[in-house]
Structure formats: C-alpha cells, structure tokens
Design a protein around this motif. Sequence first.
Motif, PDB file in Angstrom:
ATOM      1  N   ASP A  20      63.513 -26.471 -62.831  1.00 46.36           N
ATOM      2  CA  ASP A  20      64.122 -27.127 -61.577  1.00 46.36           C
ATOM      3  C   ASP A  20      65.578 -25.987 -61.746  1.00 46.36           C
ATOM      4  N   GLN A  21      65.316 -25.369 -62.287  1.00 45.38           N
ATOM      5  CA  GLN A  21      66.847 -24.761 -63.610  1.00 45.38           C
ATOM      6  C   GLN A  21      66.085 -23.097 -63.960  1.00 45.38           C
ATOM      7  N   LEU A  22      64.986 -22.393 -63.340  1.00 48.59           N
ATOM      8  CA  LEU A  22      64.160 -21.029 -63.446  1.00 48.59           C
ATOM      9  C   LEU A  22      64.956 -20.070 -62.565  1.00 48.59           C
ATOM     10  N   TYR A  23      65.980 -20.745 -61.671  1.00 53.43           N
ATOM     11  CA  TYR A  23      66.368 -19.394 -60.544  1.00 53.43           C
ATOM     12  C   TYR A  23      67.374 -18.846 -61.573  1.00 53.43           C
ATOM     13  N   VAL A  24      67.808 -19.884 -61.803  1.00 53.46           N
ATOM     14  CA  VAL A  24      69.859 -19.513 -62.507  1.00 53.46           C
ATOM     15  C   VAL A  24      69.161 -19.340 -64.585  1.00 53.46           C
ATOM     16  N   ILE A  25      68.092 -19.647 -64.575  1.00 52.75           N
ATOM     17  CA  ILE A  25      67.316 -19.197 -66.456  1.00 52.75           C
ATOM     18  C   ILE A  25      67.201 -17.848 -65.656  1.00 52.75           C
ATOM     19  N   TYR A  26      66.934 -17.173 -64.685  1.00 54.37           N
ATOM     20  CA  TYR A  26      65.567 -15.642 -64.647  1.00 54.37           C
ATOM     21  C   TYR A  26      67.340 -14.897 -64.640  1.00 54.37           C
ATOM     22  N   SER A  27      68.411 -15.184 -63.828  1.00 57.84           N
ATOM     23  CA  SER A  27      69.627 -14.549 -63.069  1.00 57.84           C
ATOM     24  C   SER A  27      70.034 -14.462 -64.827  1.00 57.84           C
ATOM     25  N   GLU A  28      70.232 -15.468 -65.349  1.00 58.73           N
ATOM     26  CA  GLU A  28      71.401 -15.455 -66.513  1.00 58.73           C
ATOM     27  C   GLU A  28      70.661 -14.288 -67.475  1.00 58.73           C
ATOM     28  N   SER A  29      69.190 -14.375 -67.871  1.00 55.10           N
ATOM     29  CA  SER A  29      68.121 -13.685 -68.497  1.00 55.10           C
ATOM     30  C   SER A  29      68.682 -12.260 -68.283  1.00 55.10           C
ATOM     31  N   LYS A  30      68.698 -11.832 -67.010  1.00 55.58           N
ATOM     32  CA  LYS A  30      68.609 -10.353 -67.025  1.00 55.58           C
ATOM     33  C   LYS A  30      71.053  -9.961 -67.727  1.00 55.58           C
ATOM     34  N   THR A  31      71.286 -10.653 -67.835  1.00 50.80           N
ATOM     35  CA  THR A  31      72.797 -10.369 -68.100  1.00 50.80           C
ATOM     36  C   THR A  31      72.737 -10.777 -69.944  1.00 50.80           C
ATOM     37  N   LEU A  32      71.640 -11.409 -70.130  1.00 50.87           N
ATOM     38  CA  LEU A  32      72.064 -11.170 -71.816  1.00 50.87           C
ATOM     39  C   LEU A  32      70.843  -9.753 -72.049  1.00 50.87           C
ATOM     40  N   LEU A  33      69.747  -9.479 -71.512  1.00 49.70           N
ATOM     41  CA  LEU A  33      69.498  -8.319 -71.599  1.00 49.70           C
ATOM     42  C   LEU A  33      70.455  -7.184 -71.890  1.00 49.70           C
ATOM     43  N   ARG A  34      71.544  -7.075 -70.593  1.00 49.11           N
ATOM     44  CA  ARG A  34      72.194  -5.761 -70.105  1.00 49.11           C
ATOM     45  C   ARG A  34      73.293  -6.267 -71.479  1.00 49.11           C
ATOM     46  N   ASP A  35      73.604  -7.122 -72.057  1.00 45.69           N
ATOM     47  CA  ASP A  35      74.339  -7.525 -72.993  1.00 45.69           C
ATOM     48  C   ASP A  35      73.629  -7.106 -74.773  1.00 45.69           C
ATOM     49  N   GLU A  36      72.897  -7.124 -74.621  1.00 52.03           N
ATOM     50  CA  GLU A  36      71.451  -7.210 -75.478  1.00 52.03           C
ATOM     51  C   GLU A  36      72.067  -8.103 -76.561  1.00 52.03           C
ATOM     52  N   ARG A  37      72.507  -9.313 -75.747  1.00 58.45           N
ATOM     53  CA  ARG A  37      72.941 -10.574 -76.734  1.00 58.45           C
ATOM     54  C   ARG A  37      70.906 -11.267 -77.397  1.00 58.45           C
ATOM     55  N   HIS A  38      70.172 -11.151 -77.508  1.00 63.30           N
ATOM     56  CA  HIS A  38      69.039 -10.643 -78.208  1.00 63.30           C
ATOM     57  C   HIS A  38      68.357 -12.080 -78.852  1.00 63.30           C
ATOM     58  N   GLN A  39      69.175 -13.040 -79.481  1.00 57.43           N
ATOM     59  CA  GLN A  39      69.052 -13.767 -80.144  1.00 57.43           C
ATOM     60  C   GLN A  39      69.191 -15.009 -78.722  1.00 57.43           C
ATOM     61  N   ASP A  40      70.229 -15.051 -77.696  1.00 62.46           N
ATOM     62  CA  ASP A  40      70.043 -15.853 -77.498  1.00 62.46           C
ATOM     63  C   ASP A  40      68.996 -15.934 -76.760  1.00 62.46           C
ATOM     64  N   LEU A  41      68.581 -14.619 -76.785  1.00 60.56           N
ATOM     65  CA  LEU A  41      67.094 -14.659 -75.115  1.00 60.56           C
ATOM     66  C   LEU A  41      65.969 -15.006 -75.809  1.00 60.56           C
ATOM     67  N   ALA A  42      66.429 -14.770 -77.025  1.00 61.65           N
ATOM     68  CA  ALA A  42      64.497 -15.583 -77.908  1.00 61.65           C
ATOM     69  C   ALA A  42      65.123 -17.089 -77.185  1.00 61.65           C
ATOM     70  N   LEU A  43      65.382 -17.607 -78.071  1.00 59.22           N
ATOM     71  CA  LEU A  43      65.930 -19.139 -77.233  1.00 59.22           C
ATOM     72  C   LEU A  43      65.813 -19.520 -76.339  1.00 59.22           C
ATOM     73  N   LEU A  44      66.087 -18.982 -74.594  1.00 56.22           N
ATOM     74  CA  LEU A  44      65.370 -19.119 -73.497  1.00 56.22           C
ATOM     75  C   LEU A  44      64.328 -18.640 -73.552  1.00 56.22           C
ATOM     76  N   PHE A  45      63.478 -17.761 -73.819  1.00 53.64           N
ATOM     77  CA  PHE A  45      62.543 -17.328 -73.732  1.00 53.64           C
ATOM     78  C   PHE A  45      61.588 -18.682 -74.394  1.00 53.64           C
ATOM     79  N   LYS A  46      62.065 -19.204 -75.493  1.00 56.26           N
ATOM     80  CA  LYS A  46      61.322 -20.541 -76.407  1.00 56.26           C
ATOM     81  C   LYS A  46      61.370 -21.834 -75.411  1.00 56.26           C
ATOM     82  N   LEU A  47      62.227 -21.440 -74.747  1.00 54.63           N
ATOM     83  CA  LEU A  47      62.791 -22.999 -73.463  1.00 54.63           C
ATOM     84  C   LEU A  47      62.123 -22.781 -72.523  1.00 54.63           C
ATOM     85  N   VAL A  48      61.931 -21.666 -71.524  1.00 52.63           N
ATOM     86  CA  VAL A  48      61.395 -21.584 -70.428  1.00 52.63           C
ATOM     87  C   VAL A  48      59.813 -21.642 -70.848  1.00 52.63           C
ATOM     88  N   ASN A  49      58.950 -21.143 -72.052  1.00 53.46           N
ATOM     89  CA  ASN A  49      57.496 -21.319 -72.314  1.00 53.46           C
ATOM     90  C   ASN A  49      57.011 -22.818 -72.482  1.00 53.46           C
TER      91      ASN A  49
END
Length: 461
Positions: A20-49
């Motif tokens: 139910d939170q995917l829309y927020v998660i997708y939007s957050e992932s764009k910010t993480l990519l832009r800011d090069e916060r790769h570890q946080d991105l990995a956690l997010l990916f693990k969660l969505v997986n």
Amino acid sequence: GKGGSQVQWLKKVEEVLIRDQLYVIYSESKTLLRDERHQDLALLFKLVNRVPNATNELKKIVENHIYEMGINTIERVSGTAINDPKLYIETILDIHKKYLTLVQNVFTLFDFMINYFIFLACAKFINNNPVTQTAGSTTKSPELLARYCDILLRKGNKGVEETDLEEKFNQIMIAFNYVEDKDVYQKFYSRMLAKRLVGQLSASDDYEESMISKLKQACGYEYTSKLQRMFQDIGVSKTLVPEYEKYRENHRATGIADFSIMVLSSNSWPFSAPSNFILPIEMSTYQMVVLLLFNKALNWTVERMQDETQIKSELLLQVLFGLLKSKLLVCTDINEDELDEDLKDTDIKLNYSIRLATNFKSKKLRINLNVPLKSVEQKDIEGVHRTINDDRKMVIQAAIVRIMKARQTLKHALLMQEVIQQLSSRFKPNIPVIKKCIDILIEKEYLERQPNDKDVLRYLA
C-alpha cells in the motif's frame, strides 16, 4: 495451524507496510538514487522484493536514472566531445563503470535481471545523445569509437602506459557491444587500420592483432576478414623487400636507390583512386605532382602551378602549406616567423612566388611529408557516412535472398522480422528500407508475390 496463521499475518503486514506504500517507496527511491545513498537503496530494494513483481517499477526507475545521468554528463562535454574521440568515449565508459558498480553493490544480490535494465539504459544514451544529435546521426558514436582506437594504436601515444593498453581495449569492447551501428565502426576502423599499416604508424603489431581478435570474438570471422587480409599483405610485403635485395646482390644490380614497397590486394583495402588531375605516370600523390614541377623550373607562382597541375586551388594551397612548413619549398612573400607561428593555408595568395629549397638538409633519415590534408580527412569521414546506406541496402538484399532461398515461401511480415533479427548484430535495419529492398528484388525477379495471396512472397530460383 499456527504456522499457517503466521504466514497469513506476515502477508497482511507486507500488504499494509509495503504494497500500500509502493507509491511513496518509488518516489523515495528516486531521491536515494539522486543523493547516491546506495546502502539505503539496497535496504529498500530488499523490502520491496518481498512483494511479487513490485521490483519491476524500481528497475525502471534505476534505468531512467542511469539514462538521464548519461545524457546530462554527455551534454556537459558535448561541445568539445564531438571532435574529441578520447573525451567522448572515456566519458561514456566512466558513466558505465559508475553505474555498473552501483548495480553490482546494491541489486545483483537480489535480482540478476537488473543487468538487463542497465544494458537498456546505456544502449539508449550511447546511441542517441547530445553529440549524436548535433552530428545529426547515430553513426557518430561508432565513428568516434573507431577514432579513439586509432589514437591508442598509433605510435607516439603519450597518454597511455603499455600495461594499461590491454585494459583500454577491453573497455573499448564494452562500448562496442552497446553500439548499434557496428557496420559503421568496421568501415572507419578498416580505413584507419589501412593508414596505420601503410604509413607504418602502428605502435605494435601485437596490439593490432589483439584488437582484431577481440572484434572477431564479438562479431565473427566475416566481420574482421578484410582487416586480417590487410595485415597479411603487410607481412608478405615485409619479406618481399629483403628477397629483392638478395636478388639485386646476386645479379650485381647497382645504381638503384634504397626503397621499400608494399603489395596490397585491392579488394581488401579501403583506398579509392584519387580525383582527376594531370599526373606524371611515375608519381601518385599531390605533393609529388607539385615537387616534379621544379624539374622544369626552380621558380613558380601559385597561379602557374595550378594551371599546370589542374589541382583544385583549395587542395593545392593545403599541399603547398605542408611543403612550405617542412622547408622543402621557400616563399619570399612569407617571412620565417609567420611560417612558424600563425600562417594558414588560406594566407597563400595566387601571385606568391615559390621556389625549391635547393640547399635543403634534414637530420632525419626519412621525412614523413604525407600528413593528411584537412579537406581530404574531412571528405574521408563524410564519404564513409555517405556510402553506409548503399552498403546496407546490399547487405539487406543478400539477407532477404538467403532467407527466401531457405524458406521458399514466407509471409511479408515474417520476412521483415527475420531480416531484422539476422542483421541486428551489425546494425538496426530501417523498416522502409527493408520494404524497398523487397521491391527491388521483386523487380529483379528474385522474388514474387503469390497471385492468390499478395501478403506471401515466393522465392524464384
């Protein structure tokens, strides 16, 4: 049972907290990519997986991010990079390396499909970007890649240590694999290889062979067969000269100047005959035509030279400019300082008087006067681009005939599909061009449309 209800409970939690939170998660992932916060991105990916198919959108977001970063980075250097093969290719390779590392660190643990998305992103910005758009053609990328190879493979390449060269060739192959117009790369590469071999400008035969074998691995024997034949011709020529020396000794032939010769098979080499001008039979370059004039007289005006040789004036000025620079010819209308500094070929006027430097001396044993002329070099590049479309039509027609010979009858749409599939490793065939090629072959009576079904083509033996 207890286990079953726990699974149900977990599913419910995943639904509320993730799906139910995917829309927020997708939007957050764009910010993480832009800011090069790769570890946080990995956690997010693990969660969505944990949610079926939910990572597809994330992969798309990563693909778009890489594409946009690629385009923006190339845009920043595009003014210079369009004429600087090294800058252009190394910029592309840097982007590729950066995001490959990101993907390997963050995503590959969960999903190997991500490599496919990175491939799509890189293929898009390598084949179509601000540099190719300014040039007006996707064929600019393979041209600049071939020119970058030429820089690396030539003598006097100061910028690269020998140990780095093999690694550079591997990098070039990464860029090469993304390039759609591989036929264009091959055309430019073969022209530049020919010039290196004939001008003895190669840094090393081993490097030349290494690069050709990498191309052969990637595209097969046919792709590199002409390159290999050129190489063989040079090898044969190298043994011919000492054999001839031996022959002269045995026959006590004297009075022949030291010389070297190359015997080249015309269908393997990409040289074309020069444009028409009045030419003494024993010579073959514009410079020799000009120098031979001084057998008749030691002084010439530029205008008389032009009348005598019929070389176009723009070209003649470039030839004279080179000969004046190398001090073989002297012009009293131009002073020494001007010659050494800011003289341009267009500064040479028709009424200038030019004489042979009869006291010419050089410390060098061999002088290379044959520096490429601007107009010839530019026309060479334009000429290659011009012939590409004609060559492709021939390749497409050959593919159609091959397919139809094997199939005998085939639906129009399926034939198109198979042609595209067969040629995709060389270039991306254009649909209207394929249709035109089919029409040409119908006209030449290689194929016909079935009388009862116009959509089906039949091969005519």
